[in-house]
Write a protein that holds these residues in place. Structure first.
Motif, PDB file in Angstrom:
ATOM      1  N   PRO A   1       0.823  -1.212   0.000  1.00  0.00           N
ATOM      2  CA  PRO A   1       0.000   0.000   0.000  1.00  0.00           C
ATOM      3  C   PRO A   1       0.853   1.255   0.000  1.00  0.00           C
ATOM      4  O   PRO A   1       2.012   1.252   0.434  1.00  0.00           O
ATOM      5  N   MET A   2       0.239   2.349  -0.477  1.00  0.00           N
ATOM      6  CA  MET A   2       0.986   3.586  -0.661  1.00  0.00           C
ATOM      7  C   MET A   2       1.507   4.143   0.657  1.00  0.00           C
ATOM      8  O   MET A   2       2.603   4.666   0.736  1.00  0.00           O
ATOM      9  N   HIS A   3       0.714   3.986   1.730  1.00  0.00           N
ATOM     10  CA  HIS A   3       1.131   4.636   2.974  1.00  0.00           C
ATOM     11  C   HIS A   3       2.343   3.972   3.603  1.00  0.00           C
ATOM     12  O   HIS A   3       3.020   4.562   4.436  1.00  0.00           O
ATOM     13  N   THR A   4       2.698   2.728   3.229  1.00  0.00           N
ATOM     14  CA  THR A   4       3.873   2.066   3.776  1.00  0.00           C
ATOM     15  C   THR A   4       5.147   2.466   3.053  1.00  0.00           C
ATOM     16  O   THR A   4       6.230   2.145   3.508  1.00  0.00           O
ATOM     17  N   GLN A   5       5.063   3.151   1.915  1.00  0.00           N
ATOM     18  CA  GLN A   5       6.245   3.546   1.161  1.00  0.00           C
ATOM     19  C   GLN A   5       6.763   4.915   1.571  1.00  0.00           C
ATOM     20  O   GLN A   5       7.815   5.334   1.109  1.00  0.00           O
ATOM     21  N   LEU A   6       6.006   5.635   2.366  1.00  0.00           N
ATOM     22  CA  LEU A   6       6.440   6.951   2.810  1.00  0.00           C
ATOM     23  C   LEU A   6       7.339   6.782   4.020  1.00  0.00           C
ATOM     24  O   LEU A   6       6.871   6.404   5.099  1.00  0.00           O
ATOM     25  N   ARG A   7       8.642   7.023   3.861  1.00  0.00           N
ATOM     26  CA  ARG A   7       9.595   6.804   4.934  1.00  0.00           C
ATOM     27  C   ARG A   7      10.308   8.121   5.249  1.00  0.00           C
ATOM     28  O   ARG A   7      10.575   8.931   4.371  1.00  0.00           O
ATOM     29  N   THR A   8      10.626   8.289   6.476  1.00  0.00           N
ATOM     30  CA  THR A   8      11.353   9.476   6.917  1.00  0.00           C
ATOM     31  C   THR A   8      12.844   9.241   6.785  1.00  0.00           C
ATOM     32  O   THR A   8      13.305   8.162   6.376  1.00  0.00           O
ATOM     33  N   GLY A   9      13.649  10.246   7.187  1.00  0.00           N
ATOM     34  CA  GLY A   9      15.099  10.110   7.073  1.00  0.00           C
ATOM     35  C   GLY A   9      15.665   9.052   8.001  1.00  0.00           C
ATOM     36  O   GLY A   9      16.741   8.520   7.766  1.00  0.00           O
ATOM     37  N   THR A  10      15.021   8.737   9.079  1.00  0.00           N
ATOM     38  CA  THR A  10      15.509   7.728  10.019  1.00  0.00           C
ATOM     39  C   THR A  10      15.088   6.324   9.644  1.00  0.00           C
ATOM     40  O   THR A  10      15.415   5.380  10.348  1.00  0.00           O
ATOM     41  N   GLY A  11      14.337   6.178   8.559  1.00  0.00           N
ATOM     42  CA  GLY A  11      13.941   4.845   8.117  1.00  0.00           C
ATOM     43  C   GLY A  11      12.617   4.381   8.686  1.00  0.00           C
ATOM     44  O   GLY A  11      12.192   3.273   8.397  1.00  0.00           O
ATOM     45  N   THR A  12      11.951   5.184   9.491  1.00  0.00           N
ATOM     46  CA  THR A  12      10.663   4.792  10.047  1.00  0.00           C
ATOM     47  C   THR A  12       9.562   5.096   9.057  1.00  0.00           C
ATOM     48  O   THR A  12       9.658   6.034   8.268  1.00  0.00           O
ATOM     49  N   THR A  13       8.506   4.311   9.102  1.00  0.00           N
ATOM     50  CA  THR A  13       7.380   4.468   8.183  1.00  0.00           C
ATOM     51  C   THR A  13       6.419   5.515   8.708  1.00  0.00           C
ATOM     52  O   THR A  13       6.080   5.506   9.897  1.00  0.00           O
ATOM     53  N   LYS A  14       5.972   6.417   7.835  1.00  0.00           N
ATOM     54  CA  LYS A  14       5.017   7.470   8.194  1.00  0.00           C
ATOM     55  C   LYS A  14       3.754   7.309   7.371  1.00  0.00           C
ATOM     56  O   LYS A  14       3.821   7.270   6.145  1.00  0.00           O
ATOM     57  N   ARG A  15       2.643   7.171   8.028  1.00  0.00           N
ATOM     58  CA  ARG A  15       1.380   6.974   7.335  1.00  0.00           C
ATOM     59  C   ARG A  15       0.934   8.271   6.669  1.00  0.00           C
ATOM     60  O   ARG A  15       1.007   9.354   7.255  1.00  0.00           O
ATOM     61  N   ALA A  16       0.460   8.156   5.415  1.00  0.00           N
ATOM     62  CA  ALA A  16       0.042   9.343   4.674  1.00  0.00           C
ATOM     63  C   ALA A  16      -1.229   9.922   5.260  1.00  0.00           C
ATOM     64  O   ALA A  16      -2.084   9.202   5.783  1.00  0.00           O
ATOM     65  N   LYS A  17      -1.394  11.223   5.153  1.00  0.00           N
ATOM     66  CA  LYS A  17      -2.595  11.893   5.625  1.00  0.00           C
ATOM     67  C   LYS A  17      -3.765  11.606   4.699  1.00  0.00           C
ATOM     68  O   LYS A  17      -3.579  11.520   3.487  1.00  0.00           O
ATOM     69  N   PRO A  18      -4.953  11.436   5.231  1.00  0.00           N
ATOM     70  CA  PRO A  18      -6.103  11.216   4.344  1.00  0.00           C
ATOM     71  C   PRO A  18      -6.386  12.446   3.505  1.00  0.00           C
ATOM     72  O   PRO A  18      -6.204  13.588   3.938  1.00  0.00           O
ATOM     73  N   ALA A  19      -6.793  12.192   2.278  1.00  0.00           N
ATOM     74  CA  ALA A  19      -7.076  13.295   1.365  1.00  0.00           C
ATOM     75  C   ALA A  19      -8.254  14.109   1.865  1.00  0.00           C
ATOM     76  O   ALA A  19      -9.271  13.560   2.301  1.00  0.00           O
ATOM     77  N   SER A  20      -8.106  15.419   1.831  1.00  0.00           N
ATOM     78  CA  SER A  20      -9.192  16.294   2.266  1.00  0.00           C
ATOM     79  C   SER A  20     -10.323  16.256   1.242  1.00  0.00           C
ATOM     80  O   SER A  20     -10.086  16.109   0.047  1.00  0.00           O
ATOM     81  N   PRO A  21     -11.565  16.369   1.692  1.00  0.00           N
ATOM     82  CA  PRO A  21     -12.688  16.320   0.755  1.00  0.00           C
ATOM     83  C   PRO A  21     -12.661  17.494  -0.202  1.00  0.00           C
ATOM     84  O   PRO A  21     -12.267  18.609   0.145  1.00  0.00           O
ATOM     85  N   ARG A  22     -13.072  17.229  -1.426  1.00  0.00           N
ATOM     86  CA  ARG A  22     -13.099  18.279  -2.424  1.00  0.00           C
ATOM     87  C   ARG A  22     -14.224  19.258  -2.139  1.00  0.00           C
ATOM     88  O   ARG A  22     -15.283  18.874  -1.661  1.00  0.00           O
ATOM     89  N   PRO A  23     -14.009  20.518  -2.434  1.00  0.00           N
ATOM     90  CA  PRO A  23     -15.084  21.493  -2.220  1.00  0.00           C
ATOM     91  C   PRO A  23     -16.251  21.251  -3.170  1.00  0.00           C
ATOM     92  O   PRO A  23     -16.090  20.723  -4.271  1.00  0.00           O
ATOM     93  N   ILE A  24     -17.427  21.621  -2.722  1.00  0.00           N
ATOM     94  CA  ILE A  24     -18.653  21.483  -3.501  1.00  0.00           C
ATOM     95  C   ILE A  24     -19.032  22.860  -4.026  1.00  0.00           C
ATOM     96  O   ILE A  24     -19.079  23.837  -3.272  1.00  0.00           O
ATOM     97  N   THR A  25     -19.315  22.927  -5.318  1.00  0.00           N
ATOM     98  CA  THR A  25     -19.706  24.183  -5.949  1.00  0.00           C
ATOM     99  C   THR A  25     -21.170  24.112  -6.351  1.00  0.00           C
ATOM    100  O   THR A  25     -21.576  23.199  -7.062  1.00  0.00           O
ATOM    101  N   VAL A  26     -21.948  25.054  -5.883  1.00  0.00           N
ATOM    102  CA  VAL A  26     -23.371  25.156  -6.188  1.00  0.00           C
ATOM    103  C   VAL A  26     -23.584  26.326  -7.132  1.00  0.00           C
ATOM    104  O   VAL A  26     -23.190  27.464  -6.825  1.00  0.00           O
ATOM    105  N   GLN A  27     -24.163  26.044  -8.287  1.00  0.00           N
ATOM    106  CA  GLN A  27     -24.491  27.105  -9.247  1.00  0.00           C
ATOM    107  C   GLN A  27     -25.916  27.581  -8.980  1.00  0.00           C
ATOM    108  O   GLN A  27     -26.856  26.794  -9.007  1.00  0.00           O
TER     109      GLN A  27
END
Length: 514
Positions: free
Chosen positions: A17-43
């Motif tokens: 999974p993508m979140h296991t490939q994000l590593r810091t400089g010390t070699g520890t795994t950092k979980r990715a932040k969840p994507a923020s919801p997209r804004p809704i546009t009302v016409q």
């Protein structure tokens, strides 16, 4: 062999999974932040007394703090178009269903006997590029013009003011006017296919307070509603204390339902009342319909018998009536009727009553209950005291949290457009389950009317933003714009008109060439 092993290990790493490939400089795994919801546009599209057609986009985004979503949201308004569309006041608007090209047709009708047609892009605006100069504005408002919007032309087949417009499908446009006609136009070439002629009422017994000239008779169609099956249509006209049912397959009248005097008195149409229906609307599943009068409304079943009465408390004039959308295949959904009033409120009523409730043992001595108010929006609590001329209820796509599952856009005659957010389905279902139907009082002429319901309404919804147009608004339409990234993922089956083998307005799409 070692090189091959490193390649194999790399391939094995890529399959994680993508979140296991994000590593810091010390070699520890950092979980990715969840994507923020997209804004809704009302016409939002508003028609005004000043002949101005005003388009406004409202972008709603969820605020975040420390990576956590909050329930409050921010809204940003911007002008998309603003121009004089008619020679006199704009009376009605209509929006077509979304097309395959992500386009929506806008129709506007006015007192100048003209129907103007426009094509609007449903894609949410992406903002102005950095190298493009900003559009100047004298009012200091943000302008976000869409170059894909364009004018299609105008229709002039009516001989009087246009009062109502409806798009039952992408291929048909129905229009009603004061010349006592309802016209059916084909959107492919804008040809008038047929015209339904409403009988002109007789002069004797006409309601008082009408605006007909001296010696004349009040005439004109106030409103009409099309059944979801596209085979039936209801219409209410000026000078008539009745409602007409039309067969859209044959184009002929199917029946007339007269409003009895006791029923009119129960909805506030007294001796000096006009007694004519001003609004009519079908439930989204076609199980019932409502006829609105000046100070009340009556809900009818498919058998054209009254099921219940809606009256604002405290008493107030009614300006618009809409049913909340319901999904097919879910029988336990609450039927919610929304009503806008003169004192700046949106009142919600639950019409879920069994056939046995509100009736006596005799079938000929039927009694009608008075529906209680289960929810209230606006009013003095939110500082909204001016009359709400029109409103729209929209369901938000995707997952934006329960507090942003639905939007309500209201327009007042003073020029204010207000955007509200609420979880309409869950909130009103919870409120309606606590309220029992009002017991009917003693009947009259075989028909009883329930006593006034106690004030049990609860203020619901949250105010997101307010926009001042500076013009007196007469009508309003709104839709939620699609995201550009989701354009290719849209289901084609949701956009096609389809073919109805049994007749009616439903037919093959007119976008294809002959």
């Amino acid at each position: 062999m070692g090189k091959r092993k490193r390649v194999a290990d790399r391939d094995h790493t890529d399959s994680k999974p993508m979140h296991t490939q994000l590593r810091t400089g010390t070699g520890t795994t950092k979980r990715a932040k969840p994507a923020s919801p997209r804004p809704i546009t009302v016409q939002i599209i508003a028609g005004t007394y000043e002949r101005v057609l005003h388009g406004i986009s409202a972008t709603v985004s969820v605020r975040e703090e420390d990576g956590k979503q909050r329930h409050d949201a921010a809204v940003e308004f911007a002008d998309t178009f603003l121009f004089n569309a008619h020679g006199s006041a704009i009376r009605c608007l209509a929006l077509s269903p979304l097309s395959k090209q992500n386009k929506i047709t806008l129709a506007s009708g006015g007192s100048d006997q003209t129907i103007n047609l426009y094509q609007l892009s449903a894609e949410a605006p992406t903002g102005r590029r950095s190298h493009e100069p900003p559009i100047p504005s004298l009012a200091g408002r943000k302008i976000m013009e869409n170059p894909k919007n364009r004018e299609l032309g105008s229709l002039q087949h009516h001989a009087a003011s246009v009062n109502s417009l409806k798009f039952p499908t992408r291929s048909k446009l129905l229009s009603a006017a004061d010349d006592n006609t309802i016209a059916v136009a084909r959107t492919r070439d804008w040809t008038i296919l047929s015209t339904v002629k409403i009988p002109i009422p007789k002069a004797h017994g006409r309601p008082s307070g009408d605006t007909a000239p001296l010696g004349g008779t009040p005439a004109g169609v106030n409103d009409f509603a099309i059944h979801p099956s596209m085979k039936l249509m209801l219409s209410v006209s000026k000078g008539e204390k009745c409602m007409r049912l039309w067969n859209l397959v044959t184009g002929k009248k199917a029946g007339v339902l007269n409003f009895e005097k006791p029923l009119l008195q129960a909805v506030g149409e007294g001796r000096w009342g006009r007694g004519e229906g001003l609004h009519v609307d079908w439930d989204t599943l076609g199980e019932e319909f409502v006829v609105g009068f000046e100070k009340g409304a009556v809900v009818f079943g498919l058998d054209s018998k009254p099921k219940g009465i809606v009256k604002p408390s405290p008493p107030s004039k009614i300006h618009q009536i809409h049913y909340a959308n319901r999904e097919t295949g879910k029988p336990n959904q609450a039927r919610i009727l929304a009503v806008s009033t003169e004192d700046g409120r949106i009142l919600f009523y639950s019409t879920n009553l069994n056939d046995s409730e509100g009736t006596t043992s005799s079938d000929n001595n039927r009694q009608i209950p008075l529906y209680p108010t289960v929810g209230e929006l606006g009013g003095d609590v939110e500082g909204s005291k001016s009359r709400i001329k029109d409103f729209e209820m929209l369901n938000a796509p995707g997952s934006q949290g329960p507090s942003l599952s639905s939007f309500i856009v209201t327009a007042s005659s003073e020029g204010s457009i207000v955007l509200w957010a609420l979880d309409l389905g869950a909130t009103l279902k919870q409120l309606s389950s606590r309220i029992q139907p009002v017991e009917p009082s003693k009947g009259f002429n075989g028909c009883g009317i329930g006593s006034h319901a106690p004030t049990t309404s609860t203020h619901i919804g949250r105010l997101l933003g307010r926009y001042e147009t500076g013009n007196r608004i007469t009508c309003l339409k709104a839709f939620i714009m699609t995201d550009v990234a989701e354009e290719n993922n849209m289901s084609v089956s949701m956009l096609d008109d389809g073919v109805d083998a049994n007749g009616g307005l439903e037919g093959p799409s007119d976008d294809s060439s002959d």
